[in-house]
Design a protein around this motif. Structure first.
Motif, PDB file in Angstrom:
ATOM      1  N   LEU A 218      11.099  49.627 -27.908  1.00  0.00           N
ATOM      2  CA  LEU A 218      10.892  48.797 -26.996  1.00  0.00           C
ATOM      3  C   LEU A 218      11.367  48.760 -25.440  1.00  0.00           C
ATOM      4  O   LEU A 218      10.728  48.979 -24.454  1.00  0.00           O
ATOM      5  N   LEU A 219      12.652  48.130 -25.984  1.00  0.00           N
ATOM      6  CA  LEU A 219      13.588  47.950 -24.646  1.00  0.00           C
ATOM      7  C   LEU A 219      13.892  49.166 -23.856  1.00  0.00           C
ATOM      8  O   LEU A 219      14.437  49.756 -22.687  1.00  0.00           O
ATOM      9  N   CYS A 220      14.531  50.103 -25.178  1.00  0.00           N
ATOM     10  CA  CYS A 220      14.057  51.902 -24.648  1.00  0.00           C
ATOM     11  C   CYS A 220      13.547  52.097 -23.469  1.00  0.00           C
ATOM     12  O   CYS A 220      13.392  52.905 -22.493  1.00  0.00           O
ATOM     13  N   LEU A 221      12.332  51.851 -23.816  1.00  0.00           N
ATOM     14  CA  LEU A 221      10.805  52.503 -23.556  1.00  0.00           C
ATOM     15  C   LEU A 221      11.146  51.930 -22.284  1.00  0.00           C
ATOM     16  O   LEU A 221      10.919  52.891 -20.631  1.00  0.00           O
ATOM     17  N   ARG A 222      10.516  50.450 -21.782  1.00  0.00           N
ATOM     18  CA  ARG A 222      10.944  49.919 -21.118  1.00  0.00           C
ATOM     19  C   ARG A 222      12.264  50.617 -19.740  1.00  0.00           C
ATOM     20  O   ARG A 222      11.785  50.050 -18.584  1.00  0.00           O
ATOM     21  N   LEU A 223      13.193  50.371 -20.161  1.00  0.00           N
ATOM     22  CA  LEU A 223      14.399  50.928 -19.662  1.00  0.00           C
ATOM     23  C   LEU A 223      14.489  52.069 -18.735  1.00  0.00           C
ATOM     24  O   LEU A 223      14.586  52.484 -17.651  1.00  0.00           O
ATOM     25  N   MET A 227      12.989  52.485 -14.976  1.00  0.00           N
ATOM     26  CA  MET A 227      14.056  53.785 -14.094  1.00  0.00           C
ATOM     27  C   MET A 227      13.463  54.384 -13.514  1.00  0.00           C
ATOM     28  O   MET A 227      13.498  54.923 -12.167  1.00  0.00           O
ATOM     29  N   ALA A 228      12.689  55.215 -13.674  1.00  0.00           N
ATOM     30  CA  ALA A 228      11.518  56.489 -13.198  1.00  0.00           C
ATOM     31  C   ALA A 228      10.596  55.833 -12.120  1.00  0.00           C
ATOM     32  O   ALA A 228      10.874  56.371 -10.883  1.00  0.00           O
ATOM     33  N   LEU A 229      10.395  54.230 -11.898  1.00  0.00           N
ATOM     34  CA  LEU A 229      10.014  53.967 -11.120  1.00  0.00           C
ATOM     35  C   LEU A 229      10.700  53.500 -10.012  1.00  0.00           C
ATOM     36  O   LEU A 229      10.522  53.752  -9.038  1.00  0.00           O
ATOM     37  N   HIS A 245      18.365  44.349 -16.146  1.00  0.00           N
ATOM     38  CA  HIS A 245      18.395  42.672 -15.963  1.00  0.00           C
ATOM     39  C   HIS A 245      17.128  42.694 -16.022  1.00  0.00           C
ATOM     40  O   HIS A 245      17.146  41.649 -15.915  1.00  0.00           O
ATOM     41  N   ARG A 246      16.540  43.615 -15.289  1.00  0.00           N
ATOM     42  CA  ARG A 246      14.612  43.401 -15.075  1.00  0.00           C
ATOM     43  C   ARG A 246      14.295  43.621 -16.339  1.00  0.00           C
ATOM     44  O   ARG A 246      14.080  42.120 -17.186  1.00  0.00           O
ATOM     45  N   VAL A 247      14.814  44.541 -17.435  1.00  0.00           N
ATOM     46  CA  VAL A 247      14.598  45.375 -18.768  1.00  0.00           C
ATOM     47  C   VAL A 247      14.666  43.541 -19.475  1.00  0.00           C
ATOM     48  O   VAL A 247      13.951  42.829 -20.131  1.00  0.00           O
ATOM     49  N   GLN A 248      16.324  43.175 -19.362  1.00  0.00           N
ATOM     50  CA  GLN A 248      16.768  42.341 -20.309  1.00  0.00           C
ATOM     51  C   GLN A 248      16.321  40.956 -19.818  1.00  0.00           C
ATOM     52  O   GLN A 248      15.718  40.007 -21.006  1.00  0.00           O
ATOM     53  N   GLY A 249      16.133  40.401 -18.825  1.00  0.00           N
ATOM     54  CA  GLY A 249      15.410  39.249 -18.467  1.00  0.00           C
ATOM     55  C   GLY A 249      14.025  39.026 -18.154  1.00  0.00           C
ATOM     56  O   GLY A 249      13.499  38.058 -18.396  1.00  0.00           O
ATOM     57  N   SER A 250      12.623  40.342 -18.314  1.00  0.00           N
ATOM     58  CA  SER A 250      11.374  40.087 -19.155  1.00  0.00           C
ATOM     59  C   SER A 250      11.283  39.724 -20.283  1.00  0.00           C
ATOM     60  O   SER A 250      10.381  39.967 -21.172  1.00  0.00           O
TER      61      SER A 250
END
Length: 365
Positions: A218-223, A227-229, A245-250
């Motif tokens: 899930l973390l990698c998917l959101r990362l 990145m693409a966005l 930081h956005r991925v980790q912080g949320s």
């Protein structure tokens, strides 16, 4: 984590507390896992408060070469190539779950208008892995493997081979080690994450401890999503550090749900607002209900509020206390120069806006 806070309590002088509280990012020149510490007055580790970058000090000669050498800047604003090297066999339960996660990531990137191309290969040996890297020349390399330790060195299990990044080879700018305990800190010895950085990678994402393969996926998917966005211009982040930081912080809500099966199932059911509770949580969370400095306390408080609407407060409070959960996303570290991996082009003749400040923490293992 409390043991770490107790061990490091002496560093929090008034000057250090003020510097960290005002900083926009934290660079740690230390083998101590500084990002896991909690600033006095906060209840969440530093990695949720602000972006934390690790710069390893061991061996010191490599650290000096990294700091005083040329500063690379990697421009991925026109798109990038991703290579996922799967080192876990399909008969392994971890391998099956891992492949399911990469299936979702691949489909997501195919539907994205950004020019992000993902290639996946199965590798059965260290030689296969090296050959795949040389053949595809990715901008971003993901190595999905079991972590392993041999003679005090933390590395990867690639087929029957133990792989610790030894030897000299050219590494892609960004390397993501999707494996358990490949960057132990504190009393940890040499590790593959630091070696890859020494050998030319610009940024390396790795784990301190054993992690759950589903949460890791899930973390990698959101990362990759953000990145693409960012490349597309649909999100404001400009570089890898801010995206991570956005991925980790949320991630606190994912940490909580991943550790508590009954809560995860409860969050998928429809609540008082007529939508799944997870949707309601994320909608309200995006309205500023969750503070990064108190990410888990606020997450628990908000969940209890949701449960009160349907009379489930007692069950939810019991789940939170037993079995409880681990803030797993805190145990990932970004090392190197992720702020120099750019997803938006910066004009050569213009100066970037000045940050508020950057706090630097140095120390010895």
């Amino acid at each position: 984590m409390q043991t770490l806070n107790n061990a490091a309590s002496g560093i929090w002088t008034d000057d250090v507390k003020l510097a960290v509280s005002k900083a926009s990012a934290l660079i740690t020149f230390s083998n101590f896992p500084v990002g896991l510490l909690t600033l006095p007055g906060d209840t969440s580790p530093l990695v949720y408060r602000l972006p934390v970058t690790h710069r390893p000090l061991a061996p010191l000669t490599a650290a000096l070469r990294f700091e005083f050498g040329p500063t690379p800047r990697i421009d991925l604003s026109s798109g990038f190539r991703v290579l996922v090297a799967e080192c876990v066999g399909p008969d392994d339960p971890v391998g099956r779950l891992s492949r399911s996660g990469w299936d979702m990531a691949e489909e997501m990137l195919k539907s994205s208008p950004s020019k992000v191309i993902m290639t996946r290969v199965d590798v059965a040996s260290a030689a296969d892995l090296n050959a795949a890297i040389d053949s595809h020349e990715p901008d971003v390399l993901v190595i999905s493997a079991h972590g392993a330790e041999v003679d005090g060195v933390a590395g990867l299990r690639v087929g029957k081979d133990f792989y610790a990044g030894s030897g000299q080879r050219l590494w892609p700018p960004v390397v993501i080690l999707s494996a358990c305990r490949v960057a132990p800190r504190g009393a940890g010895g040499p590790n593959i994450a630091d070696r890859i950085l020494e050998q030319g990678a610009v940024a390396v994402l790795a784990t301190h401890v054993e992690v759950d393969v589903r949460h890791n996926a899930l973390l990698c998917l959101r990362l990759f999503l953000y990145m693409a966005l960012a490349v597309e211009g649909a999100e404001p982040e400009e570089d890898l550090l801010s995206v991570w930081h956005r991925v980790q912080g949320s991630s606190p809500i994912a940490d909580v749900m991943n550790g508590i099966g009954p809560l995860e199932r409860w969050m998928q059911t429809v609540g008082a607002e007529g939508v799944p509770r997870f949707v309601q949580f994320m909608t309200e969370a995006n309205r500023g209900r969750l503070r990064r400095t108190h990410a888990f306390d606020d997450t628990e408080r908000f969940l209890i509020e949701l449960a009160a609407e349907t009379g489930d407060s007692a069950s939810l409070q019991q789940w939170l206390s037993s079995p409880g959960y681990l803030p797993e996303s805190a145990f990932y570290s970004m090392a190197g120069l992720p702020e120099n991996v750019l997803f938006k082009r910066r004009p050569v003749l213009s100066l970037p806006p000045l940050p508020r400040s950057r706090a630097v923490v140095s120390g010895r293992a």
